[in-house]
Scaffold this motif. Sequence first.
Motif, PDB file in Angstrom:
ATOM      1  N   GLN A 273      -2.155  -6.562  10.256  1.00  0.00           N
ATOM      2  CA  GLN A 273      -1.855  -5.740  11.460  1.00  0.00           C
ATOM      3  C   GLN A 273      -3.163  -5.197  12.054  1.00  0.00           C
ATOM      4  OE1 GLN A 273       1.462  -3.444  10.225  1.00  0.00           O
ATOM      5  NE2 GLN A 273       2.599  -5.165   9.768  1.00  0.00           N
ATOM      6  N   VAL A 358       4.666  -2.528   6.727  1.00  0.00           N
ATOM      7  CA  VAL A 358       4.121  -1.806   7.773  1.00  0.00           C
ATOM      8  C   VAL A 358       2.754  -1.198   7.205  1.00  0.00           C
ATOM      9  CG1 VAL A 358       4.379   0.237   9.425  1.00  0.00           C
ATOM     10  CG2 VAL A 358       6.204  -1.310   8.574  1.00  0.00           C
ATOM     11  N   GLN A 359       1.568  -1.573   8.042  1.00  0.00           N
ATOM     12  CA  GLN A 359       0.323  -1.279   7.300  1.00  0.00           C
ATOM     13  C   GLN A 359      -0.275  -0.103   7.884  1.00  0.00           C
ATOM     14  OE1 GLN A 359      -1.756  -5.096   7.744  1.00  0.00           O
ATOM     15  NE2 GLN A 359       0.456  -5.921   7.271  1.00  0.00           N
ATOM     16  N   SER A 366       0.623  -1.318  13.599  1.00  0.00           N
ATOM     17  CA  SER A 366       1.797  -1.116  12.658  1.00  0.00           C
ATOM     18  C   SER A 366       2.854  -0.695  13.619  1.00  0.00           C
ATOM     19  CB  SER A 366       1.483  -0.195  11.573  1.00  0.00           C
ATOM     20  OG  SER A 366       0.931   1.125  11.982  1.00  0.00           O
TER      21      SER A 366
END
Length: 756
Positions: A273, A358-359, A366
């Motif tokens: 991401q 979800v980084q 994200s």
Amino acid sequence: MLGICRGRRKFLAASLSLLCIPAVTWIYLFAGSLEDGKPVSLSPLESQAHSPGSAASSQRERESLEVRVREVEEENRALRGQLSLAQGRAPAHRRGNRSKTYSVEEGTGDSENLRAGIVAGNSSECGQQPVVEKCETIHVAIVCAGYNASRDVVTLVKSVLFHRRNPLHFHLIADSIAEQILATLFQTWMVPAVRVDFYNADELKSEVSWIPNKHYSGIYGLMKLVLTKTLPANLERVIVLDTDITFATDIAELWAVFHKFKGQQVLGLVENQSDWYLGNLWKNHRPWPALGRGYNTGVILLLLDKLRKMKWEQMWRLTAERELMGMLSTSLADQDIFNAVIKQNPFLVYQLPCFWNVQLSDHTRSEQCYRDVSDLKVIHWNSPKKLRVKNKHVEFFRNLYLTFLEYDGNLLRRELFGCPSEADVNSENLQKQLSELDEDDLCYEFRRERFTVHRTHLHFLHYEYEPAADNTDVTLVAQLSMDRLQMLEAICKHWEGPISLALYLSDAEAQQFLRYAQGSEVLMSRHNVGYHIVYKEGQFYPVNLLRNVAMRHISTPYMFLSDIDFLPMYGLYEYLRRSVIQLDLANTKKAMIVPAFETLRYRLSFPKSKAELLSMLDMGTLFTFRYHVWTKGHAPTNFAKWRTATTPYRVEWEADFEPYVVVRRDCPEYDRRFVGFGWNKVAHIMELDAQEYEFTVLPNAYMIHMPHAPSFDITKFRSNKQYRICLKTLKEEFQQDMSRHYGFAALKYLTAENNS
């Protein structure tokens, strides 16, 4: 899922309404507008008298009818518009859940369409049943090394356990430090339907040590590459997680994604991401090759059996060797090599929806992975800044993480009803011991505490110490709770040698302690202090269990059995090491006594010598310890003789004697039946005497007890008659056990008790 199904039902109901409303409207207007065979007006002037013969009245009725029909048609058009929007979202919703497989034929996938599916919703089809069987074991692999990573693993495991409904099998690739910490933790945690296996990470170093790596994870950041060789050959699939992961859903949902793999897909990954692999973060930024934005390896689904058949080991090695000729080193450890392999073999990857990773590093996309809390599945703190990362919703994510960080791990000991579990010998023995207790016994809670297994986290902070080569080293051993935390800095200033401390804390208090320690320059400058967390459980303070935990985890041949309320004299550490040699402790059973004194002053000019201490004794600034409330505890030390002594002298055991001693590390442990206040040290000294230890008073050593508020346990002892009765009962039982164990020689303890 229930919410989605309700939404589908609303959709169907609305569709039916769309079809039925026009028909019902016209039936109502024309066919159903008769009352007793006469037309019924829908006009607002309904209250006026009907005049069938009046042309003006008929005209008004027709106009009113036309207005009403137009209003109904407008309502129908608005409803059609709403339904068309819902229908437009529905395909995107299905795309997000069916997840395009991105095989060779389909390419790597359209990430924009994928995000559209995520935003629309993160659930399966309404009627779809879960593909994970109720009692199917989910396998999770984690690489973990060192003290800090061990703490991170605990938070990750808590988040998984909180949501899970399936048996779990953790495969931990750990160094010797992490294995010692986590093996003890899981053994004392005793969570049902959880199995843990360890794999020696140090033995795997040679497999990846040839790869230069700039990432802060070091050599351990490359070990996910060799999982096909490391994990059991009969293990077909595994979820691989970084230690900085937090789950917000049942891990079984992720495990179910394996059933969506098709063809030669063997890796399940979320798209990276950040813009790292696009190569535009700074001038001359040159990342490893990757497909598009590349993939993040914080969460990986591995089909191990297929990877082995594909000769994964050879595949990644050849790729790494080729790329290192130009790149020279990896920047993101295993992630760079995974991406280089995928670049050459895109058919290997199944692209997971991004809510599975979800980084939360700086400058990621994200926020496009979620619109609502329900969208979140897995949160990945993949920035070196960790909780200090920049993100619009970082406060929410931080609070979620802190919830698991401070969550009482004892509450996660939940049974999985209906699922057979492997026989746990420790658990079975515990249940057997507890079943033998009489719950109607007024001292039941005291007796039960002896068998309570307290969750234990060894070396909560970094520990690094090599004992002195001359085999004279001594570790100070003590135990404490949160209300004695302020003593730590002072003790560290007085004692420069190694320290082993057992802290009795809740999960939340453990985090408060961590913040306190990390904010203290004194504590952070000391790497020879071992902090062992014993988590709270039950109503009593398990003082002797805490002492035993601290004793078991020393690395020196000798230990000074102290209490946290005492400050040792300056230079005591070196003095004790010299005394060890002088009294030949290595070859004799001796217990060296350090005389104990006390002050009633919170501010004390600590004596720097024996002469100064004697002067303070004479002035009434200091006293012999507990002389005014419990003289028997230290009277055998013979303080009158100590005043003038210049050489060590021997004293005999007497009833209720409880001095602070230096002994070899192989001395007997404390008896766990004594909890809270009363007889916890007395019983230990009695057993040392039964084992023929010689008590020797050191002439130039001393320690001073600092004042503090009374503990909760001593308050209970003083105010609760039943507490005192139970303590007396436990004393008698202990003495009987001593007589059975040591025979005729132990009769003196019964006699001495009766005469005291």
